[in-house]
Design a protein around this motif. Structure first.
Motif, PDB file in Angstrom:
ATOM      1  N   GLN A  39      44.244  80.711  40.754  1.00 58.62           N
ATOM      2  CA  GLN A  39      43.259  81.461  39.969  1.00 58.62           C
ATOM      3  C   GLN A  39      43.461  82.963  40.113  1.00 58.62           C
ATOM      4  OE1 GLN A  39      39.068  79.918  39.842  1.00 58.62           O
ATOM      5  NE2 GLN A  39      39.913  78.551  41.409  1.00 58.62           N
ATOM      6  N   LEU A  40      43.951  83.398  41.267  1.00 59.55           N
ATOM      7  CA  LEU A  40      44.188  84.824  41.479  1.00 59.55           C
ATOM      8  C   LEU A  40      45.502  85.280  40.856  1.00 59.55           C
ATOM      9  CD1 LEU A  40      43.009  85.059  45.184  1.00 59.55           C
ATOM     10  CD2 LEU A  40      41.824  85.953  43.165  1.00 59.55           C
ATOM     11  N   LEU A  41      46.518  84.423  40.901  1.00 62.73           N
ATOM     12  CA  LEU A  41      47.841  84.817  40.401  1.00 62.73           C
ATOM     13  C   LEU A  41      48.048  84.495  38.918  1.00 62.73           C
ATOM     14  CD1 LEU A  41      49.944  83.688  43.488  1.00 62.73           C
ATOM     15  CD2 LEU A  41      49.440  86.036  42.790  1.00 62.73           C
ATOM     16  N   TRP A  42      47.605  83.331  38.496  1.00 61.79           N
ATOM     17  CA  TRP A  42      47.787  82.883  37.114  1.00 61.79           C
ATOM     18  C   TRP A  42      46.469  82.295  36.612  1.00 61.79           C
ATOM     19  CZ3 TRP A  42      50.829  80.666  41.117  1.00 61.79           C
ATOM     20  CH2 TRP A  42      52.026  81.327  41.335  1.00 61.79           C
ATOM     21  N   PRO A  43      45.452  83.122  36.392  1.00 57.78           N
ATOM     22  CA  PRO A  43      44.112  82.600  36.100  1.00 57.78           C
ATOM     23  C   PRO A  43      44.027  81.715  34.860  1.00 57.78           C
ATOM     24  CG  PRO A  43      44.175  85.004  35.891  1.00 57.78           C
ATOM     25  CD  PRO A  43      45.485  84.577  36.442  1.00 57.78           C
ATOM     26  N   ARG A  44      44.661  82.098  33.777  1.00 55.17           N
ATOM     27  CA  ARG A  44      44.529  81.298  32.547  1.00 55.17           C
ATOM     28  C   ARG A  44      45.185  79.934  32.698  1.00 55.17           C
ATOM     29  NH1 ARG A  44      46.067  84.736  27.448  1.00 55.17           N
ATOM     30  NH2 ARG A  44      45.211  82.895  26.461  1.00 55.17           N
ATOM     31  N   ALA A  45      46.392  79.906  33.197  1.00 55.57           N
ATOM     32  CA  ALA A  45      47.103  78.630  33.352  1.00 55.57           C
ATOM     33  C   ALA A  45      46.399  77.734  34.367  1.00 55.57           C
ATOM     34  CB  ALA A  45      48.547  78.880  33.787  1.00 55.57           C
ATOM     35  N   THR A  46      45.915  78.327  35.454  1.00 55.78           N
ATOM     36  CA  THR A  46      45.246  77.529  36.486  1.00 55.78           C
ATOM     37  C   THR A  46      43.929  76.970  35.969  1.00 55.78           C
ATOM     38  OG1 THR A  46      46.285  78.876  38.203  1.00 55.78           O
ATOM     39  CG2 THR A  46      44.377  77.558  38.854  1.00 55.78           C
ATOM     40  N   ARG A  47      43.159  77.777  35.259  1.00 51.85           N
ATOM     41  CA  ARG A  47      41.889  77.278  34.717  1.00 51.85           C
ATOM     42  C   ARG A  47      42.134  76.197  33.664  1.00 51.85           C
ATOM     43  NH1 ARG A  47      40.315  82.668  35.636  1.00 51.85           N
ATOM     44  NH2 ARG A  47      38.715  82.741  37.250  1.00 51.85           N
ATOM     45  N   THR A  48      43.215  76.320  32.907  1.00 46.78           N
ATOM     46  CA  THR A  48      43.555  75.277  31.934  1.00 46.78           C
ATOM     47  C   THR A  48      43.876  73.972  32.663  1.00 46.78           C
ATOM     48  OG1 THR A  48      44.391  76.913  30.360  1.00 46.78           O
ATOM     49  CG2 THR A  48      45.150  74.640  30.079  1.00 46.78           C
ATOM     50  N   ALA A  49      44.685  74.048  33.721  1.00 43.01           N
ATOM     51  CA  ALA A  49      45.016  72.847  34.500  1.00 43.01           C
ATOM     52  C   ALA A  49      43.770  72.268  35.164  1.00 43.01           C
ATOM     53  CB  ALA A  49      46.073  73.182  35.555  1.00 43.01           C
ATOM     54  N   MET A  50      42.906  73.139  35.692  1.00 47.08           N
ATOM     55  CA  MET A  50      41.677  72.659  36.322  1.00 47.08           C
ATOM     56  C   MET A  50      40.753  72.029  35.287  1.00 47.08           C
ATOM     57  SD  MET A  50      40.815  75.363  39.401  1.00 47.08           S
ATOM     58  CE  MET A  50      39.976  76.446  38.328  1.00 47.08           C
ATOM     59  N   GLY A  51      40.722  72.577  34.081  1.00 53.25           N
ATOM     60  CA  GLY A  51      39.933  71.976  33.008  1.00 53.25           C
ATOM     61  C   GLY A  51      40.433  70.574  32.669  1.00 53.25           C
ATOM     62  N   ALA A  52      41.754  70.421  32.647  1.00 49.37           N
ATOM     63  CA  ALA A  52      42.336  69.101  32.370  1.00 49.37           C
ATOM     64  C   ALA A  52      41.983  68.110  33.483  1.00 49.37           C
ATOM     65  CB  ALA A  52      43.848  69.213  32.209  1.00 49.37           C
ATOM     66  N   LEU A  53      42.070  68.546  34.741  1.00 46.81           N
ATOM     67  CA  LEU A  53      41.716  67.667  35.868  1.00 46.81           C
ATOM     68  C   LEU A  53      40.226  67.315  35.847  1.00 46.81           C
ATOM     69  CD1 LEU A  53      43.852  69.393  38.619  1.00 46.81           C
ATOM     70  CD2 LEU A  53      44.119  67.016  37.836  1.00 46.81           C
ATOM     71  N   THR A  54      39.395  68.264  35.460  1.00 50.95           N
ATOM     72  CA  THR A  54      37.957  68.010  35.356  1.00 50.95           C
ATOM     73  C   THR A  54      37.677  67.023  34.233  1.00 50.95           C
ATOM     74  OG1 THR A  54      37.459  70.173  36.294  1.00 50.95           O
ATOM     75  CG2 THR A  54      35.707  69.113  35.025  1.00 50.95           C
ATOM     76  N   ALA A  55      38.363  67.180  33.112  1.00 55.56           N
ATOM     77  CA  ALA A  55      38.209  66.223  32.011  1.00 55.56           C
ATOM     78  C   ALA A  55      38.667  64.829  32.452  1.00 55.56           C
ATOM     79  CB  ALA A  55      39.004  66.690  30.790  1.00 55.56           C
ATOM     80  N   LEU A  56      39.738  64.755  33.220  1.00 48.59           N
ATOM     81  CA  LEU A  56      40.212  63.473  33.739  1.00 48.59           C
ATOM     82  C   LEU A  56      39.174  62.842  34.653  1.00 48.59           C
ATOM     83  CD1 LEU A  56      42.457  61.368  33.989  1.00 48.59           C
ATOM     84  CD2 LEU A  56      43.466  62.787  35.793  1.00 48.59           C
ATOM     85  N   ALA A  57      38.551  63.635  35.517  1.00 47.93           N
ATOM     86  CA  ALA A  57      37.483  63.115  36.385  1.00 47.93           C
ATOM     87  C   ALA A  57      36.323  62.597  35.548  1.00 47.93           C
ATOM     88  CB  ALA A  57      37.008  64.194  37.356  1.00 47.93           C
ATOM     89  N   GLY A  58      35.963  63.320  34.488  1.00 43.50           N
ATOM     90  CA  GLY A  58      34.903  62.862  33.586  1.00 43.50           C
ATOM     91  C   GLY A  58      35.288  61.570  32.889  1.00 43.50           C
ATOM     92  N   ALA A  59      36.535  61.483  32.437  1.00 42.76           N
ATOM     93  CA  ALA A  59      37.006  60.256  31.783  1.00 42.76           C
ATOM     94  C   ALA A  59      36.994  59.080  32.759  1.00 42.76           C
ATOM     95  CB  ALA A  59      38.410  60.469  31.223  1.00 42.76           C
ATOM     96  N   ASP A  60      37.390  59.324  34.014  1.00 42.16           N
ATOM     97  CA  ASP A  60      37.338  58.268  35.034  1.00 42.16           C
ATOM     98  C   ASP A  60      35.908  57.772  35.219  1.00 42.16           C
ATOM     99  OD1 ASP A  60      40.051  58.581  35.429  1.00 42.16           O
ATOM    100  OD2 ASP A  60      39.846  59.666  37.329  1.00 42.16           O
ATOM    101  N   ALA A  61      34.957  58.697  35.297  1.00 43.33           N
ATOM    102  CA  ALA A  61      33.555  58.312  35.474  1.00 43.33           C
ATOM    103  C   ALA A  61      33.076  57.496  34.284  1.00 43.33           C
ATOM    104  CB  ALA A  61      32.690  59.567  35.655  1.00 43.33           C
ATOM    105  N   LEU A  62      33.471  57.873  33.079  1.00 43.15           N
ATOM    106  CA  LEU A  62      33.091  57.114  31.893  1.00 43.15           C
ATOM    107  C   LEU A  62      33.730  55.725  31.889  1.00 43.15           C
ATOM    108  CD1 LEU A  62      33.230  59.941  29.192  1.00 43.15           C
ATOM    109  CD2 LEU A  62      31.186  58.788  30.082  1.00 43.15           C
ATOM    110  N   GLN A  63      35.005  55.635  32.308  1.00 43.85           N
ATOM    111  CA  GLN A  63      35.677  54.327  32.395  1.00 43.85           C
ATOM    112  C   GLN A  63      34.945  53.409  33.366  1.00 43.85           C
ATOM    113  OE1 GLN A  63      37.955  53.254  30.481  1.00 43.85           O
ATOM    114  NE2 GLN A  63      39.145  54.993  29.767  1.00 43.85           N
TER     115      GLN A  63
END
Length: 194
Positions: A156-180
């Protein structure tokens, strides 16, 4: 002149002897401490110490990269970043430490025991060849999360946009897992399958 050389060699030998005695005493102290601490159980304290040293070096490298880049460190994290980092860390830690698909990464340090939950495995650390501490680290989502959160924070400190995008994808995956899981439980309850 040969007397001077002999004296220097004698001093070096005495120094090596003192060094070897100190090293021997330190090893014996470590063995006694390990025996006393473990209470008869096999605990890889040396491996844990090496893991802590590795983690210290890892975070020092990230801190150095952040400092060399001149990235300002915020006074405090934004609440949304804390939530996003928490969920992303949870999901990536479970993916690395428990998922079937990532088992080849853990296989050199673990042994397969059986399935554990949806798409997850139960593995145990391989006690042979000093692999036990690494095996515990790579099969424990709590242990892995320390490394993951450090990496995501540095990202987040070195590559904020790319890291937040990856974290958003992981968060969406966690949400999808919970829905499954919720869907599976709902279907199981309505069809009577347990």
């Amino acid at each position: 002149m040969s007397d001077d050389r002999a004296g220097t060699t004698g001093d070096a030998a005495a120094g090596e002897t003192a060094d070897s005695r100190l090293a021997s005493r330190l090893r014996e102290l470590a063995r006694r401490t390990g025996r006393r601490y473990s209470a008869g159980h096999d605990r890889p304290l040396g491996g844990y110490l090496a893991s802590m040293a590795g983690f210290g070096a890892y975070t020092a490298a990230w801190a150095t990269a952040v400092r060399l880049r001149g990235t300002p460190v915020p006074d405090r994290p934004q609440p949304w970043d804390v939530v996003l980092t928490s969920v992303a860390t949870f999901r990536l830690s479970r993916l690395l430490s428990k998922a079937s698909v990532t088992s080849p990464l853990r296989a050199p340090f673990t042994r397969y025991v059986g399935p554990q939950g949806p798409a997850e495995l139960h593995e145990e650390a391989d006690p042979k060849g000093g692999k036990d501490a690494v095996g515990e680290l790579v099969t424990c989502p709590f242990c892995t999360s320390v490394w993951v959160v450090s990496t995501l924070t540095a990202g987040q400190l070195l590559w904020p946009r790319a890291t937040r995008t990856a974290m958003g994808a992981l968060t969406a995956l966690a949400g999808a897992d919970a829905l499954q899981l919720a869907y599976g439980a709902l279907v199981s309850r309505t069809t009577g399958d347990d």
